[in-house]
Design an enzyme around this catalytic site. Structure first.
Site, mmCIF file in Angstrom:
data_model
loop_
_atom_site.group_PDB
_atom_site.id
_atom_site.type_symbol
_atom_site.label_atom_id
_atom_site.label_comp_id
_atom_site.label_asym_id
_atom_site.label_seq_id
_atom_site.Cartn_x
_atom_site.Cartn_y
_atom_site.Cartn_z
ATOM 1 N N MET A 20 4.568 30.725 17.867
ATOM 2 C CA MET A 20 4.230 29.322 17.635
ATOM 3 C C MET A 20 5.159 28.405 18.431
ATOM 4 S SD MET A 20 1.638 29.911 15.915
ATOM 5 C CE MET A 20 1.031 28.428 15.125
ATOM 6 N N ARG A 21 5.193 28.672 19.720
ATOM 7 C CA ARG A 21 6.042 27.861 20.581
ATOM 8 C C ARG A 21 5.394 27.806 21.951
ATOM 9 N NH1 ARG A 21 11.105 25.935 21.213
ATOM 10 N NH2 ARG A 21 11.866 26.083 23.349
ATOM 11 N N HIS A 69 -5.928 32.851 19.600
ATOM 12 C CA HIS A 69 -5.944 31.524 18.976
ATOM 13 C C HIS A 69 -7.105 31.442 17.981
ATOM 14 C CE1 HIS A 69 -5.284 27.229 18.591
ATOM 15 N NE2 HIS A 69 -6.600 27.091 18.657
ATOM 16 N N ASP A 76 -3.263 26.192 25.263
ATOM 17 C CA ASP A 76 -4.530 26.797 24.809
ATOM 18 C C ASP A 76 -5.696 26.523 25.766
ATOM 19 O OD1 ASP A 76 -3.237 27.750 22.540
ATOM 20 O OD2 ASP A 76 -3.724 25.987 21.350
ATOM 21 N N GLU A 122 -9.830 38.291 14.742
ATOM 22 C CA GLU A 122 -8.685 38.335 15.669
ATOM 23 C C GLU A 122 -8.172 39.768 15.787
ATOM 24 O OE1 GLU A 122 -5.515 35.426 15.154
ATOM 25 O OE2 GLU A 122 -6.852 34.167 13.991
ATOM 26 N N LEU A 160 5.009 27.768 25.853
ATOM 27 C CA LEU A 160 5.751 28.338 26.980
ATOM 28 C C LEU A 160 5.590 27.387 28.167
ATOM 29 C CD1 LEU A 160 4.717 32.080 26.629
ATOM 30 C CD2 LEU A 160 6.976 31.087 26.176
ATOM 31 N N GLY A 204 2.932 38.362 11.585
ATOM 32 C CA GLY A 204 2.781 39.542 12.441
ATOM 33 C C GLY A 204 1.563 40.393 12.174
ATOM 34 N N SER A 205 0.501 39.822 11.586
ATOM 35 C CA SER A 205 -0.681 40.673 11.343
ATOM 36 C C SER A 205 -1.367 41.042 12.657
ATOM 37 C CB SER A 205 -1.647 40.006 10.359
ATOM 38 O OG SER A 205 -2.305 38.914 10.958
ATOM 39 N N ASN A 206 -1.328 40.172 13.653
ATOM 40 C CA ASN A 206 -1.911 40.545 14.954
ATOM 41 C C ASN A 206 -1.061 41.585 15.666
ATOM 42 O OD1 ASN A 206 -4.492 39.129 15.745
ATOM 43 N ND2 ASN A 206 -3.307 37.422 14.881
HETATM 44 C C1 GAR Z 1 -3.056 33.788 13.930
HETATM 45 O O1 GAR Z 1 -4.158 33.260 13.256
HETATM 46 C C2 GAR Z 1 -3.033 33.313 15.368
HETATM 47 O O2 GAR Z 1 -4.315 33.191 15.936
HETATM 48 C C3 GAR Z 1 -2.392 31.958 15.221
HETATM 49 O O3 GAR Z 1 -1.378 32.144 14.272
HETATM 50 C C4 GAR Z 1 -1.751 33.214 13.400
HETATM 51 C C5 GAR Z 1 -0.644 34.213 13.415
HETATM 52 O O4 GAR Z 1 -0.854 35.204 12.436
HETATM 53 N N1 GAR Z 1 -1.883 31.498 16.451
HETATM 54 C C6 GAR Z 1 -1.967 30.236 16.841
HETATM 55 O O5 GAR Z 1 -2.420 29.343 16.144
HETATM 56 C C7 GAR Z 1 -1.417 29.959 18.231
HETATM 57 N N2 GAR Z 1 -1.849 28.675 18.681
HETATM 58 P P1 GAR Z 1 -0.074 36.576 12.504
HETATM 59 O O6 GAR Z 1 1.422 36.225 12.650
HETATM 60 O O7 GAR Z 1 -0.369 37.225 11.197
HETATM 61 O O8 GAR Z 1 -0.579 37.343 13.683
#
Ligand code: GAR
Length: 207
Positions: A97-98, A116, A152, A181, A100, A19-21
């Site tokens: 990570m699923r 991404h 993607d 990101e 849709l 969940g950092s984003n």
């Molecule tokens: C992030 O790097 C995001 O870009 C990637 O997962 C990570 C989630 O980090 N997403 C993908 O690879 C989607 N295809 P976070 O949970 O700390 O935000």
């Protein structure tokens, strides 16, 4: 162009992990850099850190474990219904990570943004930084794009490049991309919420 009302700036955030984003969105809203309200955070995985981050920020959370539904389509319809119930005018995939399905996109019927960790169309799917490193590219980065039924592959809203350094491992490269990101995603969300954009073929353009 007149500003959209507050209801048009309600966003739903889908997560599966750290969940950092999500935190970057929460922080950008807190700093008034992103004018939006997070209506709900939904995780398909119980007990993840992203849910704690949402709760700490006083945001409604929902856990919808995909294994509880009989099919991908049934799950995606339930997910779309939950987002509509919360009045989300935009959906952000923040480490969701699923995949849709097309059914989700029909049932939700609003913009869906994904962040991404690669410069798409290079290295879609899992472990973008690891794929970039293994391929030997000298420049990596991240992409925010509109989600379509193809993985993607939707129209690109924003990208940011990050150099690949000789000593990089997948982890160090991923960490450097993640910094970008966190900067890029809130900006792109604001840009899409502001409207005044259109899609021409694959291209995301100003109106
Ligand atoms: C992030 O790097 C995001 O870009 C990637 O997962 C990570 C989630 O980090 N997403 C993908 O690879 C989607 N295809 P976070 O949970 O700390 O935000």
């Amino acid at each position: 162009m007149p500003e959209a009302g507050a209801s048009a700036r309600r966003i739903g955030v889908l997560v599966s992990g750290r969940g950092s984003n999500l935190q970057a969105l929460i922080d950008a809203i807190g700093r008034n850099e992103l004018r939006a309200t997070i209506a709900v955070v939904i995780s398909n995985v119980p007990g993840v850190a992203a849910l704690d981050r949402a709760a700490a920020a006083g945001i409604d959370t929902l856990v919808l474990p995909h294994r509880d539904w009989a099919s991908r389509e049934a799950y995606d319809e339930a997910l779309a219904a939950a987002l509509r119930d919360k009045g989300a005018a935009l959906v952000c995939l923040a480490g969701f990570m699923r995949r849709l399905s097309a059914r989700f996109l029909e049932a939700y019927d609003g913009p869906v943004l994904n962040v991404h960790p690669s410069l798409l169309p290079a290295f879609p799917g899992l472990d973008g930084p690891g794929q970039a490193l293994a391929h030997g590219v000298k420049v990596a980065g991240c992409t925010v794009h509109l989600v379509t039924a193809e993985l993607d592959a939707g129209p690109i809203v924003a990208q940011s490049a990050v150099p690949v350094l000789p000593a990089d491992t997948a982890d160090t490269l991923a960490a450097r991309i993640l910094v970008e990101e966190h900067r890029l995603f809130p900006q792109a969300v604001g840009r899409v919420l502001d409207g005044a954009w259109r899609i021409d073929g694959r291209r995301f353009l100003d109106v």
